[in-house]
Design an enzyme around this catalytic site. Structure first.
Site, short mmCIF file in Angstrom:
data_model
loop_
_atom_site.label_atom_id
_atom_site.label_comp_id
_atom_site.label_asym_id
_atom_site.label_seq_id
_atom_site.Cartn_x
_atom_site.Cartn_y
_atom_site.Cartn_z
CE LYS A 1 -0.20 -0.08 5.03
NZ LYS A 1 -0.93 -0.60 6.21
CE1 TYR B 1 16.00 30.87 6.23
CE2 TYR B 1 16.10 28.54 5.65
CZ TYR B 1 15.93 29.87 5.28
OH TYR B 1 15.68 30.18 3.98
C1 LIG Z 1 -0.17 -1.63 6.81
C2 LIG Z 1 -0.73 -2.88 7.35
C3 LIG Z 1 0.09 -4.01 7.52
C4 LIG Z 1 1.58 -3.99 7.31
O1 LIG Z 1 2.17 -3.32 8.39
P1 LIG Z 1 3.77 -3.32 8.63
O2 LIG Z 1 3.94 -2.75 9.95
O3 LIG Z 1 4.36 -2.47 7.55
O4 LIG Z 1 4.20 -4.73 8.50
C5 LIG Z 1 -0.52 -5.19 7.92
N1 LIG Z 1 -1.85 -5.24 8.17
C6 LIG Z 1 -2.66 -4.17 8.05
C7 LIG Z 1 -4.11 -4.29 8.35
C8 LIG Z 1 -2.12 -2.95 7.65
O5 LIG Z 1 -2.91 -1.88 7.54
#
Ligand SMILES: *Cc1c(COP(=O)(O)O)cnc(C)c1O
Length: 366
Positions: free
Chosen positions: A36, A261
């Site tokens: 994702k 800055y």
């Molecule tokens: C994003 C997500 C994962 C993966 O999480 P990681 O910490 O990157 O392994 C797994 N399950 C769900 C439901 C998620 O939203």
């Protein structure tokens, strides 16, 4: 250097390597590779093409799923938090895409949509995350409602751990035990879940004995440790992303000079300061404090002064560092976890936030 200000190098060999490490942790489970958010900023298509050994992929939107299908990725897909537009469910049922059903609003969409045939679904139960999912009390009757609907194929069950990055907390064992009790209760009531799933990356590292049918690693695939105090190196991972730039100026500055800055850093002795062509406009965190490590010409040196939009400064003392030398903001030799921790965030956010203007260089050694 090929004339680019700053760029990310994507070591595609690391995908297969990291996936193999993950399989060693949970050898009996299938792997749903989570790609994702554009594969956490690494590129969704790049990740999908180089994670050929995964059993399936997970994304969050129908758009992502459609893009994968349009690009000949034909593994089963899971949509972790889908919104259903018109004809989406029909498209999913025809394209081996499993939506996660997490509330009654979605259940009603399933019920009123008569367009799909043999749609496989996940149900999500909230065992303590306090995010999406049916409650423990609801899940049995939800199963029965979904089972009665025409056009539903297999039903699977998942939950998500809230604190797996801190494995010592008892909340983890509680969530796992609650999930297991739901699964065994379901069995007693002749409810059949096709697959069960609990673990994200941190869970896989800490609780692999509860890997169940399918694990859902994300960040591990990219070579990043999900757990504070446990390095990616110790886990045998290789970073996919290395964020690189180069030195555009080196100045000798006297003791007492204030750097950048707001004058947040003042030299307490004469030194040499190197300026690197990378800033928050590229996705380097503006909150990175003095002392955040940058790897310059092979030396780990401290960031000094505020991060600018297009530039950062590092104190190189008398090290052999000159204009044109390479700087690694994070990745190989300078773990992104360290930069994230110094900046009060997590590696996930840093890799996701690389900006559009940063070029991408794909490298493959094998
Ligand atoms: C994003 C997500 C994962 C993966 O999480 P990681 O910490 O990157 O392994 C797994 N399950 C769900 C439901 C998620 O939203």
């Amino acid at each position: 250097m090929n004339g680019q200000r700053c760029y990310i190098e994507l070591n595609t060999d690391a995908f297969a390597h990291n996936l193999a490490c993950i399989r060693q942790l949970a050898p009996l489970s299938k792997v749903m590779a989570v790609i994702k958010a554009n594969a956490y900023g690494h590129g969704m298509m790049l990740a999908a093409r180089h994670l050929d050994d995964a059993d399936e992929f997970a994304v969050t939107s129908t758009e992502d799923a459609q893009q994968l299908r349009q690009n000949q990725i034909d593994k089963p897909l899971t949509l972790l938090s889908p919104m259903f537009g018109e004809s989406d469910l029909k498209w999913m049922s025809e394209n081996t895409v499993r939506p996660v059903i997490y509330d009654y609003h979605q259940l009603n969409s399933l019920r009123s949509d008569k367009s799909f045939k043999s749609l496989d679904v996940w149900l999500k139960v909230d065992t303590g995350m306090g995010r999406l999912g049916f409650s423990m009390e609801e899940i049995q009757s939800v199963y029965n409602s979904v089972r009665q609907l025409a056009g539903i194929g297999s039903i699977s069950l998942m939950t998500h751990l809230a604190q797996a990055d801190q494995p010592n907390l008892t909340a983890n064992q509680q969530q796992i035990a609650l999930f297991q009790s739901i699964v065994s209760e379901a069995k007693n009531n002749n409810q059949t879940y096709s697959e069960c799933s609990i673990l994200n990356s941190a869970g896989v590292v800490a609780f692999s004995e509860n890997a169940m049918d399918i694990i859902r690693p994300g960040v591990l695939l990219y070579g990043v440790s999900p757990q504070r105090g446990l390095s990616s190196q110790a886990l045998g991972l290789q970073p996919v992303m290395t964020f690189k730039s180069s030195i555009i100026s080196v100045r000798r500055m006297p003791s007492g000079s204030s750097i950048g800055y707001s004058g947040t850093y003042t030299l307490d002795q004469d030194s040499r300061i190197a300026y690197i062509a990378c800033g928050y406009g590229d996705g380097y965190p503006r909150h990175a404090p003095n002392g955040t490590t940058v790897l310059v010409n092979g030396f780990l040196v401290p960031l000094v002064g505020r991060v600018s939009m297009d530039m950062i400064a590092v104190d190189i003392g008398e090290l052999p560092v000159n204009v044109g030398d390479q700087a690694v903001l994070w990745g190989e030799g300078n773990p992104v976890e360290d930069v994230a921790e110094a900046s009060g965030t997590i590696a996930y956010e840093l890799t996701c936030k690389i900006t559009q203007r940063v070029s991408r260089v794909v490298i493959q050694n094998t």
